[in-house]
Design a protein around this motif. Structure first.
Motif, PDB file in Angstrom:
ATOM      1  N   LEU A  47       0.837  -1.199   0.000  1.00  0.00           N
ATOM      2  CA  LEU A  47       0.000   0.000   0.000  1.00  0.00           C
ATOM      3  C   LEU A  47       0.872   1.249   0.000  1.00  0.00           C
ATOM      4  O   LEU A  47       1.960   1.263   0.566  1.00  0.00           O
ATOM      5  CB  LEU A  47      -0.899   0.029   1.245  1.00  0.00           C
ATOM      6  CG  LEU A  47      -1.872  -1.128   1.432  1.00  0.00           C
ATOM      7  CD1 LEU A  47      -2.701  -0.908   2.689  1.00  0.00           C
ATOM      8  CD2 LEU A  47      -2.754  -1.323   0.214  1.00  0.00           C
ATOM      9  N   THR A  48       0.367   2.280  -0.625  1.00  0.00           N
ATOM     10  CA  THR A  48       1.038   3.580  -0.514  1.00  0.00           C
ATOM     11  C   THR A  48       0.778   4.109   0.897  1.00  0.00           C
ATOM     12  O   THR A  48      -0.148   3.631   1.587  1.00  0.00           O
ATOM     13  CB  THR A  48       0.465   4.579  -1.537  1.00  0.00           C
ATOM     14  OG1 THR A  48      -0.907   4.848  -1.183  1.00  0.00           O
ATOM     15  CG2 THR A  48       0.573   4.059  -2.967  1.00  0.00           C
ATOM     16  N   GLU A  50      -0.728   6.742   1.686  1.00  0.00           N
ATOM     17  CA  GLU A  50      -2.102   7.237   1.690  1.00  0.00           C
ATOM     18  C   GLU A  50      -3.103   6.084   1.819  1.00  0.00           C
ATOM     19  O   GLU A  50      -4.089   6.180   2.557  1.00  0.00           O
ATOM     20  CB  GLU A  50      -2.392   8.051   0.414  1.00  0.00           C
ATOM     21  CG  GLU A  50      -1.570   9.321   0.282  1.00  0.00           C
ATOM     22  CD  GLU A  50      -0.115   9.082  -0.159  1.00  0.00           C
ATOM     23  OE1 GLU A  50       0.219   8.005  -0.715  1.00  0.00           O
ATOM     24  OE2 GLU A  50       0.704   9.991   0.089  1.00  0.00           O
ATOM     25  N   GLU A  51      -2.876   5.003   1.074  1.00  0.00           N
ATOM     26  CA  GLU A  51      -3.760   3.840   1.164  1.00  0.00           C
ATOM     27  C   GLU A  51      -3.706   3.220   2.561  1.00  0.00           C
ATOM     28  O   GLU A  51      -4.730   2.815   3.110  1.00  0.00           O
ATOM     29  CB  GLU A  51      -3.375   2.799   0.120  1.00  0.00           C
ATOM     30  CG  GLU A  51      -3.676   3.215  -1.304  1.00  0.00           C
ATOM     31  CD  GLU A  51      -3.027   2.308  -2.343  1.00  0.00           C
ATOM     32  OE1 GLU A  51      -3.582   2.220  -3.456  1.00  0.00           O
ATOM     33  OE2 GLU A  51      -1.978   1.677  -2.052  1.00  0.00           O
ATOM     34  N   VAL A  55      -6.874   2.411   5.240  1.00  0.00           N
ATOM     35  CA  VAL A  55      -7.168   0.997   5.011  1.00  0.00           C
ATOM     36  C   VAL A  55      -8.472   0.566   5.680  1.00  0.00           C
ATOM     37  O   VAL A  55      -9.184  -0.290   5.155  1.00  0.00           O
ATOM     38  CB  VAL A  55      -5.987   0.094   5.452  1.00  0.00           C
ATOM     39  CG1 VAL A  55      -5.836   0.055   6.963  1.00  0.00           C
ATOM     40  CG2 VAL A  55      -6.113  -1.300   4.874  1.00  0.00           C
ATOM     41  N   ASP A  58     -11.949   0.561   3.708  1.00  0.00           N
ATOM     42  CA  ASP A  58     -12.322  -0.557   2.828  1.00  0.00           C
ATOM     43  C   ASP A  58     -12.824  -1.688   3.723  1.00  0.00           C
ATOM     44  O   ASP A  58     -12.058  -2.216   4.534  1.00  0.00           O
ATOM     45  CB  ASP A  58     -11.100  -1.007   2.026  1.00  0.00           C
ATOM     46  CG  ASP A  58     -11.380  -2.212   1.155  1.00  0.00           C
ATOM     47  OD1 ASP A  58     -11.836  -3.250   1.690  1.00  0.00           O
ATOM     48  OD2 ASP A  58     -11.112  -2.135  -0.053  1.00  0.00           O
TER      49      ASP A  58
END
Length: 118
Positions: A47-48, A50-51, A55, A58
Motif C-alpha cells: 500500500l502507498t 495514503e492507502e 485501510v 475498505d
C-alpha cells in the motif's frame, strides 16, 4: 480487573479448556506473535502511505487488518501472561525511558535514533 487482565484470564481459560498449555511456552508464543505480526505487515506491504492511512475505510481490508490486530494482541497478552509481565507497566517503563532518551528540543521533527542511555 483491567481490560487486559480480563483478556488474559479469558485466554487462560480458552487455552486450559483445550489443554494447550504445553504448547504455549514463551518460545512458541513469541514465535506465534512474530508470525501474526508478519501477517499484519502483509496487509500493508504494497500500500502507498495514503492507502495505508485509510485501510479501515475498505470493509474487506479493514476486516483483515482488525483480525490480524486481534491475533497480535492475543498472542502478546498470552506471552506477557506466561512470563508474568504486566504489559501496561512495561509500556509505561518503556515510555519513561524514551522520554529520557528523546528530549523534544533535540528530536522534534526527526526520525534519527538516540544513543543508548548510560
Amino acid at each position: 480487573m483491567t481490560p487486559i487482565e480480563d483478556l488474559a484470564a479469558r485466554l487462560r481459560e480458552f487455552v486450559a479448556a483445550r489443554e494447550w498449555e504445553p504448547f504455549h511456552t514463551p518460545k512458541n508464543l513469541a514465535m506465534a506473535l512474530a508470525g501474526e505480526t508478519g501477517e499484519l505487515l502483509a496487509e500493508f506491504q504494497w500500500l502507498t502511505p495514503e492507502e495505508a492511512a485509510t485501510v479501515m475505510a475498505d470493509p474487506a481490508a479493514g476486516a483483515r487488518v482488525r483480525a490480524e490486530l486481534g491475533d497480535v494482541m492475543t498472542y502478546l497478552v498470552r506471552l506477557a501472561d506466561a512470563l508474568g509481565v504486566d504489559l501496561v507497566e512495561a509500556a509505561h517503563a518503556k515510555l519513561d525511558e524514551s522520554e529520557r532518551r528523546y528530549d523534544p528540543e533535540t528530536y522534534r521533527g526527526t526520525a534519527r535514533k538516540a544513543p543508548p542511555l548510560p
